[in-house]
Design a protein around this motif. Sequence first.
Motif: not given
Lengths: 167, 217
Positions: A55-59
Amino acid sequence: MSYIIPLIFITVILLSVIRKQDPYSLFIQGSSSSLKLMMKVFPYLVTVMIAVEVFRISGVSGTVAGFISPAMNFVGIPAELTELILIRPLSGAGSLAVLENIFATYGADSDIGRAASVVYGSSETIFYISAVYFSQTKVKRLGFAIPIALISTFAGSIVGVFFVGII
Amino acid sequence: MKIVWTLMMVVSIVTLLILNPQNTVVAMTRGANDAVRLSMTLVALYALWLGFFQILEKTGIANFLAKILSPIVKFLFPKSKKETRQYITLNMSANLLGLGGAATPMAIKAVGTMDTGSTRASINMIMLLVISSTSLQLMPMTVISLRASHGSASPADFVPASIIATVVSTILGITLVKIYGLFLKKREKKKEELGKSELIIKEKTKKELPLSVFKRQ
């Protein structure tokens, strides 16, 4: 404040000796269930944390935060805190990374840094807790437990951020 | 949780697929790694606090604490077992001191004693979850130490505002759960009444049945 924990430990150990108990074997008894507990908790932990990291790394979390931030501004919470508020109920480690980022970008003593401290300090990883607490039961349906927890925490954050601006 | 997790995974992975697919595995592996690291920390914390709490329990201190806090705990968790209340008391004390790692195993044990085998969470379980979530905390140690490491002049200066925030959220949470509990009770009563009337109808048809059978013959 730092005296409290050592004092509690000394009192408890001495009391157990006075009451003719064996604190050493009692401690072993208690701590032996630690690994068993983690065996049950771990699947939930890993499942939630994988989702949070993706969720975080995908932006996506940043984008969602961008959508919500006008509403945050409306209730007096700086837009820079939106991602923190979003990740906080999901993951302690993830939100700590966001908090650290805020401190690094704006400074720990800035208005935003202080408001972020209040938000983090007054909230919990609600989704993680709800998965872990029920990990040893068959309970699947939580009713309105999570919405109630989220609404209450958010209301607390609004009040806290308002006060940190004054104090 | 089911819906939240599925949504997060699907939306995030689709986004990664479009923007940079090679990061998908990296992100998932990092998440799993974080979980392993955290679980190791937690095993250590659980061992420490479960050991400590075993002494508390067997020495009778847990019982004593539960007695002192029993008016509050009984109000929050009506009709709970004595054992449950003991664990809840310990959970609340640990939360107050900012020892989240110690609070969690106590809450798991408390939920275990409340378990009836049902798939639906009881109102007391919901109360425990909400109280733990709003986390009435006097010393958020993690934030204080993080601020100190980022060169804050007075790292604990946000604590009063933070306490106000947790007091507000805790009171609001308790109120909402109590209202929710009343609502659930009402619904159960209605269901019971419905069930009764259905029973009456069934009894009536049973009585009428032999007659009709008789007539046909």
